[in-house]
Design a protein around this motif. Structure first.
Motif, PDB file in Angstrom:
ATOM      1  N   CYS B  92     -15.213  28.611 -48.354  1.00 50.16           N
ATOM      2  CA  CYS B  92     -14.972  30.180 -49.040  1.00 50.16           C
ATOM      3  C   CYS B  92     -16.437  30.146 -50.258  1.00 50.16           C
ATOM      4  CB  CYS B  92     -14.502  30.669 -48.795  1.00 50.16           C
ATOM      5  SG  CYS B  92     -14.255  32.772 -49.297  1.00 50.16           S
ATOM      6  N   LEU B  93     -17.442  30.659 -49.970  1.00 48.08           N
ATOM      7  CA  LEU B  93     -18.308  30.939 -51.232  1.00 48.08           C
ATOM      8  C   LEU B  93     -18.434  31.948 -52.367  1.00 48.08           C
ATOM      9  CD1 LEU B  93     -22.106  29.703 -50.100  1.00 48.08           C
ATOM     10  CD2 LEU B  93     -20.588  28.495 -51.594  1.00 48.08           C
ATOM     11  N   SER B  94     -18.027  31.782 -53.208  1.00 54.80           N
ATOM     12  CA  SER B  94     -18.237  33.189 -54.008  1.00 54.80           C
ATOM     13  C   SER B  94     -18.703  32.739 -55.306  1.00 54.80           C
ATOM     14  CB  SER B  94     -15.672  33.758 -54.267  1.00 54.80           C
ATOM     15  OG  SER B  94     -15.771  32.322 -55.459  1.00 54.80           O
ATOM     16  N   CYS B  95     -18.975  33.651 -55.542  1.00 55.47           N
ATOM     17  CA  CYS B  95     -19.182  33.809 -57.464  1.00 55.47           C
ATOM     18  C   CYS B  95     -18.897  33.699 -58.656  1.00 55.47           C
ATOM     19  CB  CYS B  95     -20.309  34.836 -57.040  1.00 55.47           C
ATOM     20  SG  CYS B  95     -21.815  34.640 -56.304  1.00 55.47           S
ATOM     21  N   LYS B  96     -19.013  32.925 -59.407  1.00 56.99           N
ATOM     22  CA  LYS B  96     -18.861  33.191 -61.232  1.00 56.99           C
ATOM     23  C   LYS B  96     -19.784  33.081 -61.820  1.00 56.99           C
ATOM     24  CE  LYS B  96     -17.177  28.409 -61.721  1.00 56.99           C
ATOM     25  NZ  LYS B  96     -16.214  27.587 -62.170  1.00 56.99           N
ATOM     26  N   SER B  97     -19.299  33.886 -63.058  1.00 59.07           N
ATOM     27  CA  SER B  97     -20.031  34.238 -64.412  1.00 59.07           C
ATOM     28  C   SER B  97     -19.992  33.354 -64.706  1.00 59.07           C
ATOM     29  CB  SER B  97     -20.631  35.685 -64.882  1.00 59.07           C
ATOM     30  OG  SER B  97     -21.061  35.848 -64.839  1.00 59.07           O
ATOM     31  N   ILE B  98     -20.987  31.986 -65.903  1.00 58.82           N
ATOM     32  CA  ILE B  98     -20.782  31.732 -66.835  1.00 58.82           C
ATOM     33  C   ILE B  98     -22.282  32.476 -67.353  1.00 58.82           C
ATOM     34  CG2 ILE B  98     -20.883  29.580 -67.475  1.00 58.82           C
ATOM     35  CD1 ILE B  98     -20.121  28.507 -65.494  1.00 58.82           C
ATOM     36  N   MET B  99     -21.743  32.542 -68.905  1.00 56.04           N
ATOM     37  CA  MET B  99     -22.438  33.730 -69.783  1.00 56.04           C
ATOM     38  C   MET B  99     -24.098  34.162 -69.200  1.00 56.04           C
ATOM     39  SD  MET B  99     -23.679  30.352 -72.328  1.00 56.04           S
ATOM     40  CE  MET B  99     -23.521  31.925 -73.710  1.00 56.04           C
ATOM     41  N   GLY B 100     -22.992  35.249 -68.465  1.00 54.86           N
ATOM     42  CA  GLY B 100     -24.445  36.163 -67.557  1.00 54.86           C
ATOM     43  C   GLY B 100     -24.622  35.386 -66.299  1.00 54.86           C
ATOM     44  N   MET B 101     -24.451  33.794 -66.281  1.00 53.50           N
ATOM     45  CA  MET B 101     -25.581  33.340 -65.200  1.00 53.50           C
ATOM     46  C   MET B 101     -24.568  33.530 -64.167  1.00 53.50           C
ATOM     47  SD  MET B 101     -26.264  30.051 -65.076  1.00 53.50           S
ATOM     48  CE  MET B 101     -25.194  29.668 -64.952  1.00 53.50           C
ATOM     49  N   THR B 102     -24.538  34.141 -62.410  1.00 52.42           N
ATOM     50  CA  THR B 102     -23.747  33.726 -61.123  1.00 52.42           C
ATOM     51  C   THR B 102     -24.488  32.382 -61.483  1.00 52.42           C
ATOM     52  OG1 THR B 102     -24.822  35.947 -60.549  1.00 52.42           O
ATOM     53  CG2 THR B 102     -23.400  34.996 -58.951  1.00 52.42           C
ATOM     54  N   VAL B 103     -22.937  31.369 -61.022  1.00 58.85           N
ATOM     55  CA  VAL B 103     -23.124  30.175 -60.169  1.00 58.85           C
ATOM     56  C   VAL B 103     -21.834  30.705 -58.498  1.00 58.85           C
ATOM     57  CG1 VAL B 103     -23.391  28.767 -61.948  1.00 58.85           C
ATOM     58  CG2 VAL B 103     -21.024  29.686 -61.725  1.00 58.85           C
ATOM     59  N   PRO B 104     -22.116  29.465 -57.975  1.00 60.54           N
ATOM     60  CA  PRO B 104     -21.304  29.456 -56.839  1.00 60.54           C
ATOM     61  C   PRO B 104     -20.011  28.767 -57.125  1.00 60.54           C
ATOM     62  CG  PRO B 104     -22.647  27.737 -56.278  1.00 60.54           C
ATOM     63  CD  PRO B 104     -23.424  27.905 -57.641  1.00 60.54           C
ATOM     64  N   LYS B 105     -18.545  29.612 -56.182  1.00 60.32           N
ATOM     65  CA  LYS B 105     -17.443  28.558 -57.191  1.00 60.32           C
ATOM     66  C   LYS B 105     -17.476  28.634 -54.983  1.00 60.32           C
ATOM     67  CE  LYS B 105     -12.986  29.639 -58.396  1.00 60.32           C
ATOM     68  NZ  LYS B 105     -12.242  28.833 -57.290  1.00 60.32           N
TER      69      LYS B 105
END
Lengths: 101, 211
Positions: B92-105
């Motif tokens: 299951c691919l979702s997104c999370k944010s690190i310092m305003g940058m979207t990274v996949p989870k």
């Protein structure tokens, strides 16, 4: 999303044993078009590839493959030169350097 | 900006001073972002190195197991077991944010399948095939974890490179040019003031001589 595997017959066989159904069996000649086709498939979330096969790709295709977020391409094997090169370029220091290098 | 393009007036001087202030605050923010990203990167890098080692170890172990299975049972038996398997591991691919940058989870829905649910006959296959299947399932789990960490690391590296350029541009180009423009305008305004004083003195002298 599916997990897919790309590589030669020996490489993909083990993943079939783990239940992976999305398998792309390739040879050296058709590796590049096959991996590009696999990357266009939106139902694939993670694509496992043999790191030693990635040398069959042209540099710009290899760059595209390694930078891909969806699907995430995971090279399996000892070769970590792409990541190492990226770290060197961004940070300015080779953080993957070991005492043997 | 070349000095020839600058109009040496007070309003331009005020505008330039405002631009310098804005560029300096932007530069400070970008510098803080770069430092934050680098700290985040070092935390992820350790994890990525560990994951890579685990992937390599699991892969070597799995390959060893499958080679043993092939040697003992024969390649055809291993292949037939592989093709008979049920189930399809999903992620299951979702997104999370690190310092305003979207990274996949990446969340894996794969795990160890019980032997009876595998789809091949327990009696017709041996423990070697079962061991190889288990080793590859473990590799799959590690691979999914590595996928998330490595992609986050790649995104972080791209963002660091971009932020580095955004820090360097004001530091080495924008701010020095604006400061140069400010100095030029101040110099020109002082020069014009001096010229004006001299002109007034000259006029005063002329007027006194005429009287």
């Amino acid at each position: 999303m599916d997990i897919a595997v790309i590589g030669n017959e020996d490489f993909v066989l083990g993943f079939r044993l783990a239940g992976v159904r999305r398998v792309f069996t390739t040879t050296e000649e058709n590796y590049e078009p096959t991996i590009l086709k696999a990357m266009e498939d939106e139902s694939i979330g993670v694509l496992a590839a043999d790191s030693s096969d990635l040398k069959f790709l042209k540099p710009h295709v290899r760059q595209k493959v390694m930078d891909s977020i969806q699907p995430v391409v995971v090279p399996i094997g000892r070769d970590e030169s792409d990541l190492r090169e990226k770290v060197k370029r961004a940070i300015g220091v080779d953080l993957y350097k070991t005492e043997d290098d | 900006m070349s000095t020839q393009e600058i109009t040496p007036t007070r309003s331009v001087l005020l505008e330039t001073k405002k631009k310098i202030k804005l560029s300096q605050s932007g530069y400070k923010i970008m510098k803080m972002k770069r430092d934050g990203l680098i700290i985040e990167f070092f935390e992820i890098m350790e994890k990525a190195k560990e994951m890579r080692d685990r992937v390599v170890a699991d892969y070597l172990n799995a390959m060893e197991k499958i080679h043993i299975a092939s040697a003992v049972e024969g390649a055809i038996a291993v292949k037939s077991a592989a093709y008979a398997l049920k189930g399809d591991p999903q992620v299951c691919l979702s997104c999370k944010s690190i310092m305003g940058m979207t990274v996949p989870k990446v969340d894996a829905e794969c795990g160890c399948t019980p032997i009876l649910d595998r789809g091949y006959g327990v009696i017709s296959t041996s423990a070697y095939i079962e061991e190889a299947a288990k080793a590859f399932e473990k590799l799959l789990e590690t691979m999914v974890l590595a996928a998330e960490v490595e992609t986050t690391m790649k995104r972080l590296l791209d963002e660091i490179e971009k932020t580095k350029r955004r820090v360097n541009a004001p530091e080495f180009k924008v701010i020095p040019e604006l400061q140069e423009a400010e100095a030029f305008i101040e110099f020109r305004l002082e020069e014009m003031e001096r010229e004006n004083t001299i002109r007034l003195k000259h006029l005063k002298r002329k007027a006194e001589a005429a009287q």
